[in-house]
Design a protein around this motif. Sequence first.
Motif, PDB file in Angstrom:
ATOM      1  N   ARG A 165      37.321  40.947  39.272  1.00 55.37           N
ATOM      2  CA  ARG A 165      37.044  39.792  38.881  1.00 55.37           C
ATOM      3  C   ARG A 165      35.878  39.879  37.514  1.00 55.37           C
ATOM      4  NH1 ARG A 165      37.412  37.727  44.389  1.00 55.37           N
ATOM      5  NH2 ARG A 165      35.095  38.164  44.989  1.00 55.37           N
ATOM      6  N   VAL A 166      34.875  41.479  37.969  1.00 57.81           N
ATOM      7  CA  VAL A 166      33.905  41.878  37.025  1.00 57.81           C
ATOM      8  C   VAL A 166      34.957  42.422  35.686  1.00 57.81           C
ATOM      9  CG1 VAL A 166      32.643  43.787  36.439  1.00 57.81           C
ATOM     10  CG2 VAL A 166      32.313  42.564  38.330  1.00 57.81           C
ATOM     11  N   LEU A 167      35.802  43.084  35.837  1.00 63.62           N
ATOM     12  CA  LEU A 167      36.520  43.448  34.577  1.00 63.62           C
ATOM     13  C   LEU A 167      37.386  42.886  34.019  1.00 63.62           C
ATOM     14  CD1 LEU A 167      36.756  47.147  36.219  1.00 63.62           C
ATOM     15  CD2 LEU A 167      35.161  46.575  34.332  1.00 63.62           C
ATOM     16  N   ALA A 168      37.942  42.295  34.604  1.00 66.10           N
ATOM     17  CA  ALA A 168      39.066  41.765  34.188  1.00 66.10           C
ATOM     18  C   ALA A 168      39.232  39.547  34.582  1.00 66.10           C
ATOM     19  CB  ALA A 168      40.698  41.785  33.774  1.00 66.10           C
ATOM     20  N   PRO A 169      38.270  39.251  33.950  1.00 71.31           N
ATOM     21  CA  PRO A 169      38.228  37.821  34.468  1.00 71.31           C
ATOM     22  C   PRO A 169      38.995  36.865  34.219  1.00 71.31           C
ATOM     23  CG  PRO A 169      36.863  38.151  32.730  1.00 71.31           C
ATOM     24  CD  PRO A 169      37.742  39.195  32.715  1.00 71.31           C
ATOM     25  N   GLU A 170      40.012  37.438  32.929  1.00 69.44           N
ATOM     26  CA  GLU A 170      40.970  36.445  32.879  1.00 69.44           C
ATOM     27  C   GLU A 170      42.106  36.259  33.685  1.00 69.44           C
ATOM     28  OE1 GLU A 170      42.625  40.868  31.268  1.00 69.44           O
ATOM     29  OE2 GLU A 170      39.812  39.760  31.836  1.00 69.44           O
ATOM     30  N   GLN A 180      51.082  33.947  56.092  1.00 74.73           N
ATOM     31  CA  GLN A 180      50.490  33.945  54.758  1.00 74.73           C
ATOM     32  C   GLN A 180      50.710  33.457  53.729  1.00 74.73           C
ATOM     33  OE1 GLN A 180      52.653  37.615  53.130  1.00 74.73           O
ATOM     34  NE2 GLN A 180      51.235  38.215  51.366  1.00 74.73           N
ATOM     35  N   GLU A 181      49.482  32.813  52.672  1.00 77.08           N
ATOM     36  CA  GLU A 181      50.137  31.843  51.519  1.00 77.08           C
ATOM     37  C   GLU A 181      50.362  32.861  50.105  1.00 77.08           C
ATOM     38  OE1 GLU A 181      46.724  29.216  48.494  1.00 77.08           O
ATOM     39  OE2 GLU A 181      46.017  31.175  50.168  1.00 77.08           O
ATOM     40  N   VAL A 182      51.264  32.692  49.555  1.00 73.14           N
ATOM     41  CA  VAL A 182      51.760  33.802  49.275  1.00 73.14           C
ATOM     42  C   VAL A 182      51.377  33.255  47.467  1.00 73.14           C
ATOM     43  CG1 VAL A 182      54.317  34.759  46.910  1.00 73.14           C
ATOM     44  CG2 VAL A 182      53.954  34.053  50.245  1.00 73.14           C
ATOM     45  N   ARG A 183      50.419  34.240  46.979  1.00 75.25           N
ATOM     46  CA  ARG A 183      49.929  34.405  45.436  1.00 75.25           C
ATOM     47  C   ARG A 183      50.011  35.348  44.746  1.00 75.25           C
ATOM     48  NH1 ARG A 183      43.948  33.813  46.536  1.00 75.25           N
ATOM     49  NH2 ARG A 183      44.170  36.016  48.233  1.00 75.25           N
ATOM     50  N   GLU A 184      49.619  35.417  43.403  1.00 75.32           N
ATOM     51  CA  GLU A 184      50.180  35.739  42.554  1.00 75.32           C
ATOM     52  C   GLU A 184      49.071  35.638  41.631  1.00 75.32           C
ATOM     53  OE1 GLU A 184      53.350  34.438  39.991  1.00 75.32           O
ATOM     54  OE2 GLU A 184      53.784  32.949  40.766  1.00 75.32           O
ATOM     55  N   LEU A 185      48.639  37.191  40.676  1.00 75.81           N
ATOM     56  CA  LEU A 185      47.877  37.112  39.228  1.00 75.81           C
ATOM     57  C   LEU A 185      48.453  36.536  38.406  1.00 75.81           C
ATOM     58  CD1 LEU A 185      46.291  40.332  39.670  1.00 75.81           C
ATOM     59  CD2 LEU A 185      45.294  37.835  40.266  1.00 75.81           C
ATOM     60  N   ARG A 186      48.178  35.410  37.141  1.00 72.74           N
ATOM     61  CA  ARG A 186      48.077  34.458  36.242  1.00 72.74           C
ATOM     62  C   ARG A 186      47.295  34.626  35.527  1.00 72.74           C
ATOM     63  NH1 ARG A 186      53.508  32.628  35.265  1.00 72.74           N
ATOM     64  NH2 ARG A 186      54.833  32.449  37.546  1.00 72.74           N
ATOM     65  N   PRO A 187      47.441  34.789  34.002  1.00 66.25           N
ATOM     66  CA  PRO A 187      48.082  36.277  33.948  1.00 66.25           C
ATOM     67  C   PRO A 187      47.809  37.399  34.260  1.00 66.25           C
ATOM     68  CG  PRO A 187      46.610  36.039  32.249  1.00 66.25           C
ATOM     69  CD  PRO A 187      46.019  35.236  33.518  1.00 66.25           C
ATOM     70  N   LEU A 188      48.635  38.182  33.682  1.00 68.07           N
ATOM     71  CA  LEU A 188      47.797  39.801  34.333  1.00 68.07           C
ATOM     72  C   LEU A 188      47.362  40.445  34.294  1.00 68.07           C
ATOM     73  CD1 LEU A 188      52.109  41.552  35.160  1.00 68.07           C
ATOM     74  CD2 LEU A 188      50.374  40.385  37.010  1.00 68.07           C
ATOM     75  N   PRO A 189      45.923  41.226  34.522  1.00 65.59           N
ATOM     76  CA  PRO A 189      44.569  41.853  33.543  1.00 65.59           C
ATOM     77  C   PRO A 189      45.621  42.484  32.192  1.00 65.59           C
ATOM     78  CG  PRO A 189      44.795  42.907  35.841  1.00 65.59           C
ATOM     79  CD  PRO A 189      46.227  42.035  35.981  1.00 65.59           C
ATOM     80  N   ARG A 190      44.248  42.353  31.335  1.00 71.61           N
ATOM     81  CA  ARG A 190      44.525  42.694  29.947  1.00 71.61           C
ATOM     82  C   ARG A 190      44.929  44.485  30.173  1.00 71.61           C
ATOM     83  NH1 ARG A 190      39.380  44.524  28.396  1.00 71.61           N
ATOM     84  NH2 ARG A 190      37.867  43.658  29.750  1.00 71.61           N
ATOM     85  N   ALA A 191      44.007  44.954  31.231  1.00 68.97           N
ATOM     86  CA  ALA A 191      43.629  46.222  30.552  1.00 68.97           C
ATOM     87  C   ALA A 191      43.691  47.071  32.542  1.00 68.97           C
ATOM     88  CB  ALA A 191      43.105  47.038  30.110  1.00 68.97           C
ATOM     89  N   TYR A 192      44.433  48.148  32.663  1.00 70.84           N
ATOM     90  CA  TYR A 192      44.742  48.212  34.145  1.00 70.84           C
ATOM     91  C   TYR A 192      43.554  49.562  34.553  1.00 70.84           C
ATOM     92  CZ  TYR A 192      48.558  46.024  35.633  1.00 70.84           C
ATOM     93  OH  TYR A 192      49.581  44.627  35.675  1.00 70.84           O
ATOM     94  N   GLY A 193      43.104  50.547  33.057  1.00 73.03           N
ATOM     95  CA  GLY A 193      41.699  51.145  32.743  1.00 73.03           C
ATOM     96  C   GLY A 193      40.726  51.024  32.080  1.00 73.03           C
TER      97      GLY A 193
END
Length: 396
Positions: A160-165, A268-281
């Motif tokens: 949430r801090v590094l890739a809030p999108e 379980q509530e099935v959730r996903e990330l939209r969009p994916l983070p702009r970076a993983y590192g």
Amino acid sequence: MRTAVVVGAGMAGLAAAGALARDGWRVTLLERGERVAAPPTALVLWPNGRRALESLDPDGGWCGIAAPLPDGGVRRPDGQWLVAPHTRPGAGHAPAVVHLEDLYDALVAGLGDGVEIRTGVQVSTVRARRAARPAVGDGRVVFEADLIVAADGIDSPVRRVLAPEAVAVGSGFAAWQAVVPGYRAPALPEDQAAGGETLGAGYRFVSMPLGERAAGRGGVYWVATAAGAPRPESPATQLSLLRRWFAEWHAPVGELLAATRPEDLVPQEVRELRPLPRAYGFRCGSGGVVLLGDAAHAMPHHLGQGACLAFEDVATLRSLVASVEPGPALCQAVEAYDRARRPRTASVVRQSRRMSAVVQARGRLALRARDAALGSLRPRILGHAHGLAADWHPPE
């Protein structure tokens, strides 16, 4: 001494902490819960996940805790075949199913003495400035290291801090999982014992045998999904609803639900990330921060690749940082991890979303179209997904 902080003691976090420690890192493992505990469910290990685990810990005994998963085919609720069962490929390409208690036990055993576990730590602050060593904190204590590994799930405070999108959103359906232990599992005819998948109008039921040794008691693992929001009722009421929704479905669906107790049920509530983070590192200071597992690429679970991709993440990270020292080399390794993982995960996420659309088909015309096309559509989608799984090998 190279130092790492791993946030989250789920499967990915345990695997990462153990792998880094075996390579000589001093690791602090942070877990927000009061103890490290496995959910009472199971997991399908596709070939990529198995290879990743074996590369991380060749002596982990993964073959001994996983049972081969036969292909049970796909049916309609009335039992009619949509896709008949077929023989799985050879052992190197076949999936296996493992009880999470057994998997967690193996991962915890692999931590060794190089990992300090800190429970009850809820990360609330993240420091990732270019000129300072990365750090996380819980408002009381700051944990600083050369490398921060965020394996803290879909609601990751680090992400949430590094890739809030990247925002966690509902996938449009709810899921329920349970393991019926062997002593309670119904006796099934041979043609039903292999489990399998059944697709209805917005509903899905999958079952699979766990093998006699799973968690010391064998049994059957099942997963049910239904279109719509998660249910607010108690587990007992939700189990009653499931029995009603699936009452007219072919055997052994009703028998497995009848053998399930409310305390077995894991909604379980099935959730996903939209969009994916702009970076993983994210490089900073003497190293940086990396995202892995659901913190990086949470997705619909219809292809069963979430955990397997997480183990791929760990294997890739380990290969890049195993022998590097803090400083420019570690910063470059963090960036190389990002370049290696984002295209790979984006491809698998696309396939998962395509299969999610197939599974959630509703309405007479949509169902007819799905059922008519499934014979070719499922092998095409799953064939490509299987290729993505079967063709992946751990980096040298």
